[in-house]
Design a protein around this motif. Sequence first.
Motif, PDB file in Angstrom:
ATOM      1  N   TYR A   2       0.825  -1.194   0.000  1.00 20.64           N
ATOM      2  CA  TYR A   2       0.000   0.000   0.000  1.00 20.64           C
ATOM      3  C   TYR A   2       0.862   1.248   0.000  1.00 20.64           C
ATOM      4  O   TYR A   2       1.837   1.332   0.734  1.00 20.64           O
ATOM      5  CB  TYR A   2      -0.889   0.057   1.251  1.00 20.64           C
ATOM      6  CG  TYR A   2      -1.675  -1.190   1.501  1.00 20.64           C
ATOM      7  CD1 TYR A   2      -2.947  -1.333   0.977  1.00 20.64           C
ATOM      8  CD2 TYR A   2      -1.146  -2.222   2.253  1.00 20.64           C
ATOM      9  CE1 TYR A   2      -3.680  -2.468   1.217  1.00 20.64           C
ATOM     10  CE2 TYR A   2      -1.877  -3.371   2.488  1.00 20.64           C
ATOM     11  CZ  TYR A   2      -3.138  -3.487   1.968  1.00 20.64           C
ATOM     12  OH  TYR A   2      -3.858  -4.608   2.210  1.00 20.64           O
ATOM     13  N   THR A   4      -0.484   3.722   1.178  1.00 23.44           N
ATOM     14  CA  THR A   4      -0.995   4.252   2.441  1.00 23.44           C
ATOM     15  C   THR A   4      -0.703   3.341   3.610  1.00 23.44           C
ATOM     16  O   THR A   4      -1.150   3.603   4.717  1.00 23.44           O
ATOM     17  CB  THR A   4      -2.520   4.441   2.356  1.00 23.44           C
ATOM     18  OG1 THR A   4      -3.120   3.194   2.016  1.00 23.44           O
ATOM     19  CG2 THR A   4      -2.879   5.468   1.330  1.00 23.44           C
ATOM     20  N   ARG A 313      -2.491   6.377  -1.599  1.00 24.78           N
ATOM     21  CA  ARG A 313      -2.460   5.733  -2.919  1.00 24.78           C
ATOM     22  C   ARG A 313      -3.469   6.370  -3.866  1.00 24.78           C
ATOM     23  O   ARG A 313      -3.146   6.656  -5.028  1.00 24.78           O
ATOM     24  CB  ARG A 313      -2.750   4.235  -2.752  1.00 24.78           C
ATOM     25  CG  ARG A 313      -2.847   3.449  -4.061  1.00 24.78           C
ATOM     26  CD  ARG A 313      -3.092   1.973  -3.756  1.00 24.78           C
ATOM     27  NE  ARG A 313      -3.261   1.193  -4.967  1.00 24.78           N
ATOM     28  CZ  ARG A 313      -4.420   0.968  -5.556  1.00 24.78           C
ATOM     29  NH1 ARG A 313      -5.531   1.469  -5.013  1.00 24.78           N
ATOM     30  NH2 ARG A 313      -4.502   0.244  -6.650  1.00 24.78           N
ATOM     31  N   VAL A 314      -4.665   6.608  -3.381  1.00 26.36           N
ATOM     32  CA  VAL A 314      -5.712   7.195  -4.225  1.00 26.36           C
ATOM     33  C   VAL A 314      -5.313   8.588  -4.690  1.00 26.36           C
ATOM     34  O   VAL A 314      -5.417   8.928  -5.881  1.00 26.36           O
ATOM     35  CB  VAL A 314      -7.046   7.257  -3.441  1.00 26.36           C
ATOM     36  CG1 VAL A 314      -8.109   7.998  -4.239  1.00 26.36           C
ATOM     37  CG2 VAL A 314      -7.525   5.854  -3.106  1.00 26.36           C
ATOM     38  N   VAL A 315      -4.820   9.405  -3.765  1.00 27.15           N
ATOM     39  CA  VAL A 315      -4.427  10.773  -4.108  1.00 27.15           C
ATOM     40  C   VAL A 315      -3.244  10.771  -5.063  1.00 27.15           C
ATOM     41  O   VAL A 315      -3.194  11.549  -6.027  1.00 27.15           O
ATOM     42  CB  VAL A 315      -4.097  11.551  -2.822  1.00 27.15           C
ATOM     43  CG1 VAL A 315      -3.516  12.924  -3.138  1.00 27.15           C
ATOM     44  CG2 VAL A 315      -5.351  11.698  -1.960  1.00 27.15           C
ATOM     45  N   THR A 318      -4.415   9.846  -8.548  1.00 29.23           N
ATOM     46  CA  THR A 318      -5.247  10.918  -9.086  1.00 29.23           C
ATOM     47  C   THR A 318      -4.387  12.041  -9.642  1.00 29.23           C
ATOM     48  O   THR A 318      -4.682  12.615 -10.700  1.00 29.23           O
ATOM     49  CB  THR A 318      -6.182  11.461  -7.997  1.00 29.23           C
ATOM     50  OG1 THR A 318      -7.026  10.408  -7.513  1.00 29.23           O
ATOM     51  CG2 THR A 318      -7.050  12.587  -8.533  1.00 29.23           C
ATOM     52  N   GLY A 421      -0.346   0.828 -10.461  1.00 31.78           N
ATOM     53  CA  GLY A 421      -1.585   0.589  -9.739  1.00 31.78           C
ATOM     54  C   GLY A 421      -1.729  -0.863  -9.323  1.00 31.78           C
ATOM     55  O   GLY A 421      -2.243  -1.170  -8.240  1.00 31.78           O
ATOM     56  N   ARG A 425      -1.580  -2.059  -5.318  1.00 31.27           N
ATOM     57  CA  ARG A 425      -2.950  -2.303  -4.878  1.00 31.27           C
ATOM     58  C   ARG A 425      -2.962  -3.126  -3.596  1.00 31.27           C
ATOM     59  O   ARG A 425      -2.036  -3.895  -3.328  1.00 31.27           O
ATOM     60  CB  ARG A 425      -3.747  -3.020  -5.964  1.00 31.27           C
ATOM     61  CG  ARG A 425      -3.422  -4.493  -6.118  1.00 31.27           C
ATOM     62  CD  ARG A 425      -4.257  -5.130  -7.232  1.00 31.27           C
ATOM     63  NE  ARG A 425      -4.088  -6.563  -7.276  1.00 31.27           N
ATOM     64  CZ  ARG A 425      -3.128  -7.183  -7.942  1.00 31.27           C
ATOM     65  NH1 ARG A 425      -2.240  -6.471  -8.609  1.00 31.27           N
ATOM     66  NH2 ARG A 425      -3.049  -8.505  -7.933  1.00 31.27           N
TER      67      ARG A 425
END
Length: 453
Positions: A2, A4, A313-315, A318, A421, A425
């Motif tokens: 991760y 994160t 991770r999402v940020v 993005t 990604g 993940r």
Amino acid sequence: MYLTDRSAPAQTDTEHGRRRAPGRKVAPVVFVLGTVSLITDISSEMVTAVLPLYLVTTLAFTPLAFGTLDGVYNGVSALVQLTGGHIADRVRNHKLMAGLGYGLSALCKPLLLLASSIATLGTVLALDRTGKGLRTAPRDAMISLSTPSEKQGRAFGVHRAMDTTGAMLGPLAAFLILRAAADGYDAVFGVSACVAGLGVLVLVLFVPARGQVTRTNEAGNKPSDEAGSANSSPPVRIRDALALLRLPRLRALAGCAALLGLTTVSDAFVYLLLQRRAGIADEWFPLLPLGTAAVFLLLAVPVGALADRVGRRVVFFTGHMGLLTAYALLLWAPATPALPFLVLALHGMFYAATDGVLPAALADIVPEQLRATGLAIVGTSQALARFCCSLSFGAAWTLWGDSAALAGSAVGLLCCAAVAGIVLRPKDPTSTTDTAGTTETTDTTATTPQGSG
């Protein structure tokens, strides 16, 4: 694995309590280092804002020659980061190494007045980037070590916002100097040298000395058991630093940072492409970095705090999708008055979502006594990849034109983001997600390098 993931070396209950204690939101040292970065970035961005145009129009450099110099600008710091990070950890004096780096960069600014060939310019830029390489990891380590784990994104966001304020003021200062001075470029380089010296002075006078950059407890005081920990732990050895490479999550972050860096076109090329697409006059060129910096400044703190809550991770991804959108606009959007604003907004959003989020993600992966080394490993992998990207992009522009070069980078970024990604993940079915949207695992057996204490 991760981006994160917040699992860390095994901690005592007391230390875990300190990390979770509310305390102050951002440590004072973050603001002081932010001030140093603000002043230094005014100096650096004054040069960066005018250098592409100066080299391409005044010295008639080809895109390939400029790409080589731009690659040197990014690549040399990558080669030095590991040295600076390891030495800072070994001598346990992050301020000393950061000061040496800032001082070397300041000394290089007046030398630009004497450089006129690709060889001399390359040497001066290499020395300047050596200074950047020496200071980056120790500076970020001081920020990380003074901040609880759950607030790393906010702390790096505050620092990057202050840093970006300087990046915003630098191009504006260069623009005003070019309009006011008869020999504009020399005036820009001279003023830049003076400002850089001021940044070194602030670092020396106001950044806490060795051993004083520590995380505070709920009452705002340094815990007594932590006060002597730096001096009681054994010296950091090279094999301890190499042992960091055995950490799976560190390898994943470093590999993905390098993979994405291979297709991240340098800022200078983005601004040159935007100038061509939008038909921007030469006199307005120094203001283009101002647009990126303004968006970065507005978004750095809220995006950093968002990353702490919803997951880094999402940020992070993005932000790369925003950069890919900027590439698409440069390739296919019509040359409308809105084009520069859209591209620069996406460019600034990319930096806000990645520049501070990546080092924040390392806080729970790397032991404290090796924090600068871990930051240097990831920073080096990313910078070396961007060095290769500058060389290849400049060569592709020279051989096939700017559109073909940018199209290749856009396709490459899309593919690399897909691979990254997959690598980053969530995979561990035994992990649990906390209320902040981050992930913790219970397996910490492989996170502490042998001999690191």
